[in-house]
Design a protein around this motif. Structure first.
Motif, PDB file in Angstrom:
ATOM      1  N   ILE A   1      11.401  -0.909   3.411  1.00  0.00           N
ATOM      2  CA  ILE A   1      11.099  -1.283   2.026  1.00  0.00           C
ATOM      3  C   ILE A   1      11.081  -0.069   1.096  1.00  0.00           C
ATOM      4  N   GLY A   2      11.323   1.108   1.638  1.00  0.00           N
ATOM      5  CA  GLY A   2      11.332   2.307   0.801  1.00  0.00           C
ATOM      6  C   GLY A   2       9.950   2.792   0.440  1.00  0.00           C
ATOM      7  N   GLY A   3       8.962   2.464   1.264  1.00  0.00           N
ATOM      8  CA  GLY A   3       7.595   2.923   1.025  1.00  0.00           C
ATOM      9  C   GLY A   3       7.408   4.337   1.521  1.00  0.00           C
ATOM     10  N   ARG A   4       6.351   4.965   1.043  1.00  0.00           N
ATOM     11  CA  ARG A   4       6.067   6.334   1.472  1.00  0.00           C
ATOM     12  C   ARG A   4       5.415   6.310   2.847  1.00  0.00           C
ATOM     13  N   PRO A   5       5.686   7.334   3.686  1.00  0.00           N
ATOM     14  CA  PRO A   5       4.999   7.392   4.982  1.00  0.00           C
ATOM     15  C   PRO A   5       3.506   7.658   4.764  1.00  0.00           C
ATOM     16  N   ILE A   6       2.717   7.179   5.665  1.00  0.00           N
ATOM     17  CA  ILE A   6       1.278   7.411   5.596  1.00  0.00           C
ATOM     18  C   ILE A   6       1.007   8.783   6.222  1.00  0.00           C
ATOM     19  N   PRO A   7       0.302   9.681   5.511  1.00  0.00           N
ATOM     20  CA  PRO A   7       0.163  11.064   5.967  1.00  0.00           C
ATOM     21  C   PRO A   7      -0.423  11.255   7.363  1.00  0.00           C
ATOM     22  N   ASN A   8      -1.335  10.419   7.794  1.00  0.00           N
ATOM     23  CA  ASN A   8      -1.921  10.617   9.118  1.00  0.00           C
ATOM     24  C   ASN A   8      -1.144   9.900  10.210  1.00  0.00           C
ATOM     25  N   GLN A   9      -0.019   9.402   9.875  1.00  0.00           N
ATOM     26  CA  GLN A   9       0.820   8.685  10.816  1.00  0.00           C
ATOM     27  C   GLN A   9       1.613   9.701  11.628  1.00  0.00           C
TER      28      GLN A   9
ATOM     29  N   TYR B   1       0.808  -1.216   0.000  1.00  0.00           N
ATOM     30  CA  TYR B   1       0.000   0.000   0.000  1.00  0.00           C
ATOM     31  C   TYR B   1       0.844   1.269   0.000  1.00  0.00           C
ATOM     32  N   SER B   2       2.052   1.211   0.539  1.00  0.00           N
ATOM     33  CA  SER B   2       2.879   2.421   0.587  1.00  0.00           C
ATOM     34  C   SER B   2       3.663   2.638  -0.708  1.00  0.00           C
ATOM     35  N   ARG B   3       3.392   1.787  -1.697  1.00  0.00           N
ATOM     36  CA  ARG B   3       3.959   1.937  -3.045  1.00  0.00           C
ATOM     37  C   ARG B   3       5.482   1.938  -3.051  1.00  0.00           C
ATOM     38  N   SER B   4       6.061   0.947  -2.411  1.00  0.00           N
ATOM     39  CA  SER B   4       7.519   0.846  -2.410  1.00  0.00           C
ATOM     40  C   SER B   4       8.043   0.440  -3.779  1.00  0.00           C
ATOM     41  N   GLY B   5       7.209  -0.260  -4.545  1.00  0.00           N
ATOM     42  CA  GLY B   5       7.641  -0.762  -5.846  1.00  0.00           C
ATOM     43  C   GLY B   5       8.454  -2.043  -5.730  1.00  0.00           C
ATOM     44  N   MET B   6       8.665  -2.513  -4.520  1.00  0.00           N
ATOM     45  CA  MET B   6       9.443  -3.728  -4.288  1.00  0.00           C
ATOM     46  C   MET B   6       8.557  -4.948  -4.563  1.00  0.00           C
ATOM     47  N   PRO B   7       9.063  -5.947  -5.268  1.00  0.00           N
ATOM     48  CA  PRO B   7       8.267  -7.162  -5.507  1.00  0.00           C
ATOM     49  C   PRO B   7       7.884  -7.850  -4.187  1.00  0.00           C
ATOM     50  N   GLY B   8       6.793  -8.594  -4.231  1.00  0.00           N
ATOM     51  CA  GLY B   8       6.272  -9.244  -3.029  1.00  0.00           C
ATOM     52  C   GLY B   8       7.279 -10.111  -2.300  1.00  0.00           C
ATOM     53  N   HIS B   9       8.040 -10.919  -3.031  1.00  0.00           N
ATOM     54  CA  HIS B   9       8.992 -11.804  -2.346  1.00  0.00           C
ATOM     55  C   HIS B   9      10.091 -10.999  -1.659  1.00  0.00           C
TER      56      HIS B   9
END
Length: 182
Positions: free
Chosen positions: A132-140, A94-102
């Motif tokens: 994983i290099g995902g984006r932070p969630i804004p309400n976090q 959900y944070s759109r890291s772009g990293m493959p699932g495995h």
């Protein structure tokens, strides 16, 4: 009790369900609705509602339960606490890291091993997203600087909620007074 559904009583709001409970809920719904068209049916919506979740949350729980193999479950439900948010990130990105699932799974496994070695008992979603290099969630909360949080207190609606929370119980008032006395 219904002939179609083993549980007729809601299990509580989805926000109160642990990761383990959500996976168990997904297993139960998958048993009754093993195919995608079934999970889009009115019967699925009713079954999810009986379990206390929306159809969308029910479908997400099914997808997560299907993603978690038995060895994965042993690891994520072990001595290191893994929240539902972390599992959702690992499974769905959900944070759109772009990293493959495995690779997301490998990153989580590495974090669990590191936490065990350091005698830590939990991995937070923010830590996992960072790994994983995902984006932070804004309400976090940790996605906002302390200065930004303080600026939020200038908003009348935020200030009112804070004051109401502090005044709501003696324990809250005591916590605030103890912090002020430090």
């Amino acid at each position: 009790m219904s002939v179609l559904f083993a549980i007729d009583q809601p299990q509580g709001p989805a926000r109160d369900l642990s990761a383990r409970s959500r996976v168990a809920l997904g297993d139960r719904l998958f048993r009754d609705f093993p195919d995608e068209p079934g999970r889009r049916s009115p019967a699925f919506k009713r079954a999810a509602a009986r379990l206390g979740v929306s159809a969308q949350v029910g479908r997400e729980c099914v997808a997560l339960a299907n993603w978690l193999s038995a060895p994965m479950r042993d690891l994520v439900f072990g001595p290191v606490s893994i929240s539902y948010s972390v599992l959702r990130e690992a499974a769905f990105d959900y944070s759109r890291s772009g990293m493959p699932g495995h690779q997301r799974w490998d990153a989580l496994r590495t974090m669990i091993d590191s936490a065990l070695a350091a005698k830590r008992t939990r991995i937070t979603a923010a830590e996992y997203r960072k790994a994983i290099g995902g984006r932070p969630i804004p309400n976090q909360a940790d996605a906002m600087s302390p200065e930004t949080i303080v600026r939020q207190l200038a908003r009348p609606d935020v200030w009112s909620l804070v004051v109401d929370h502090i005044a709501s119980t003696p324990a809250n008032r005591r916590d605030v007074l103890l912090r002020l006395s430090e």
